[in-house]
Write a protein that holds these residues in place. Sequence first.
Motif, PDB file in Angstrom:
ATOM      1  N   GLN A 211      38.092  26.242  35.786  1.00 22.16           N
ATOM      2  CA  GLN A 211      39.634  26.622  34.599  1.00 22.16           C
ATOM      3  C   GLN A 211      39.412  25.569  34.328  1.00 22.16           C
ATOM      4  OE1 GLN A 211      41.401  26.103  39.122  1.00 22.16           O
ATOM      5  NE2 GLN A 211      41.983  27.590  38.718  1.00 22.16           N
TER       6      GLN A 211
ATOM      7  N   ALA B 239      37.328  32.782  46.763  1.00 25.53           N
ATOM      8  CA  ALA B 239      37.012  33.377  45.838  1.00 25.53           C
ATOM      9  C   ALA B 239      35.191  33.263  46.705  1.00 25.53           C
ATOM     10  CB  ALA B 239      36.386  32.050  44.194  1.00 25.53           C
TER      11      ALA B 239
ATOM     12  N   ARG C  28      35.386  38.333  44.106  1.00 27.34           N
ATOM     13  CA  ARG C  28      36.541  37.271  43.554  1.00 27.34           C
ATOM     14  C   ARG C  28      36.522  37.370  42.935  1.00 27.34           C
ATOM     15  NH1 ARG C  28      38.373  39.507  48.718  1.00 27.34           N
ATOM     16  NH2 ARG C  28      39.932  41.267  48.936  1.00 27.34           N
TER      17      ARG C  28
ATOM     18  N   TYR D 243      37.322  35.481  40.630  1.00 26.54           N
ATOM     19  CA  TYR D 243      38.261  34.608  39.794  1.00 26.54           C
ATOM     20  C   TYR D 243      39.352  34.113  40.644  1.00 26.54           C
ATOM     21  CZ  TYR D 243      35.295  35.606  35.902  1.00 26.54           C
ATOM     22  OH  TYR D 243      33.618  35.510  35.052  1.00 26.54           O
TER      23      TYR D 243
ATOM     24  N   GLN E 197      41.343  34.997  44.175  1.00 26.94           N
ATOM     25  CA  GLN E 197      41.924  35.892  45.644  1.00 26.94           C
ATOM     26  C   GLN E 197      42.581  36.870  44.681  1.00 26.94           C
ATOM     27  OE1 GLN E 197      44.651  34.378  48.338  1.00 26.94           O
ATOM     28  NE2 GLN E 197      42.886  34.026  49.858  1.00 26.94           N
ATOM     29  N   ALA E 198      43.301  36.776  43.371  1.00 26.61           N
ATOM     30  CA  ALA E 198      43.854  37.715  42.862  1.00 26.61           C
ATOM     31  C   ALA E 198      42.622  38.347  41.911  1.00 26.61           C
ATOM     32  CB  ALA E 198      44.868  37.244  41.468  1.00 26.61           C
ATOM     33  N   SER E 199      41.473  38.243  41.303  1.00 27.49           N
ATOM     34  CA  SER E 199      40.754  38.642  40.558  1.00 27.49           C
ATOM     35  C   SER E 199      39.847  40.002  41.119  1.00 27.49           C
ATOM     36  CB  SER E 199      39.262  38.000  40.423  1.00 27.49           C
ATOM     37  OG  SER E 199      38.919  36.695  40.925  1.00 27.49           O
ATOM     38  N   SER E 200      38.630  40.500  40.421  1.00 25.53           N
ATOM     39  CA  SER E 200      37.951  41.788  40.969  1.00 25.53           C
ATOM     40  C   SER E 200      36.493  41.525  40.587  1.00 25.53           C
ATOM     41  CB  SER E 200      39.318  42.799  41.611  1.00 25.53           C
ATOM     42  OG  SER E 200      38.333  43.686  40.025  1.00 25.53           O
TER      43      SER E 200
ATOM     44  N   ARG F 288      33.193  45.070  36.118  1.00 29.14           N
ATOM     45  CA  ARG F 288      31.724  44.275  35.754  1.00 29.14           C
ATOM     46  C   ARG F 288      31.054  44.663  36.701  1.00 29.14           C
ATOM     47  NH1 ARG F 288      37.001  40.291  36.605  1.00 29.14           N
ATOM     48  NH2 ARG F 288      37.352  39.485  34.449  1.00 29.14           N
TER      49      ARG F 288
ATOM     50  N   ARG G 226      33.791  34.397  29.223  1.00 34.34           N
ATOM     51  CA  ARG G 226      32.835  33.851  30.782  1.00 34.34           C
ATOM     52  C   ARG G 226      32.006  34.958  31.248  1.00 34.34           C
ATOM     53  NH1 ARG G 226      35.925  31.557  34.422  1.00 34.34           N
ATOM     54  NH2 ARG G 226      38.209  31.453  33.822  1.00 34.34           N
TER      55      ARG G 226
ATOM     56  N   SER H 238      31.093  29.495  39.882  1.00 41.45           N
ATOM     57  CA  SER H 238      31.409  31.576  39.405  1.00 41.45           C
ATOM     58  C   SER H 238      30.366  31.313  38.005  1.00 41.45           C
ATOM     59  CB  SER H 238      33.386  30.825  38.652  1.00 41.45           C
ATOM     60  OG  SER H 238      33.270  29.793  38.104  1.00 41.45           O
TER      61      SER H 238
END
Length: 329
Positions: A99, A120, A124, A126, A128-131, A135, A211, A311
């Motif tokens: 981050q 994470a 996910r 990045y 819980q809200a990512s997917s 990608r 990223r 990550s």
Amino acid sequence: MHTDTARAGFLSERARDGMIFVGAGTFWMGSDRHYPEERPAHRVSVDGFFIDETPVTNTQFAEFVAATGYRTFAESAPDPRDYPGILPEMLYAGSLVFQEPTGRVDLHDWTQWWSFLEGANWRRPYGQASSIEGRDDHPVVHVAHHDALAYARWKGKDLPTEAEWEFAARGGLDQAEFAWGSELTPAGQHMANTWQGPFPTVNHNQDGYSRTSPVKAFPPNGYGLYDMIGNVWEWTSDWFSSQHEADTMKACCIPQNPRGGLESASYDPCQPEITIPRKVLKGGSYLCAPNYCRRYRPAARHPEAIDTSTSHVGFRCVIRNGEPNEKAS
């Protein structure tokens, strides 16, 4: 004739499986010009092997999970028996996520830009809200060493040794600083996904990515292998040692297919209370920058505890000796 036909079929299978054959050779491994753990430069010989053309992608890892029901280390809550003294409120599934800090930081304190985020994992990356939607062709991340090895065995493959990985990364350019030659950005061209600017606060994204990037977004090396440098660090099968063995005085005694250090010597001497052994990571990542981590080179190496997922760490696989391995059940 039967043997030739079988070998031809095997070669075709590996080509379909996205692997490249790297022929046997002797090369100078390590470097005397950079970080202490890369020293001394020394000659090593390796037999020929097949290696994945790219890091394992989200799509490929998803196929493995769908076929086996596999659950990664980051998706499982820690067992308190493995971590004596751990606080109960820390017993949740998650992984380390980079981050970008908003202000000046102490470059000696990595906790100022790494956070252990609940939820994470490879699905996910990045938090819980990512997917991983959109990608599919990015390298899978948040894989601990055991996860990478489980995938490799399912495919009938293995993880590369450090020597195999470095030999492949050099692409035939023995002793060159980078996998493509002597300059980081020849003629201003970015050859890998790395960090441009003062890490960890400002990334100018001159290479087009902040990223991970899709595999094959940058040119391949001389062996036709992509993303050997930058994008994500890659697991190897070798235990970490603080330095290489010295070069032998006689050509007859050059190590053949070395397998790295010893598990008992791989622990971090600066943290004797931590009893998790470490493996070698290679290749650097999108977080490597000139002011902080000049490890976007074939000789660069980094120790990572086998129970760690982040990550910016992924992997690729090998098959040795030109012979097919039995696919794991």
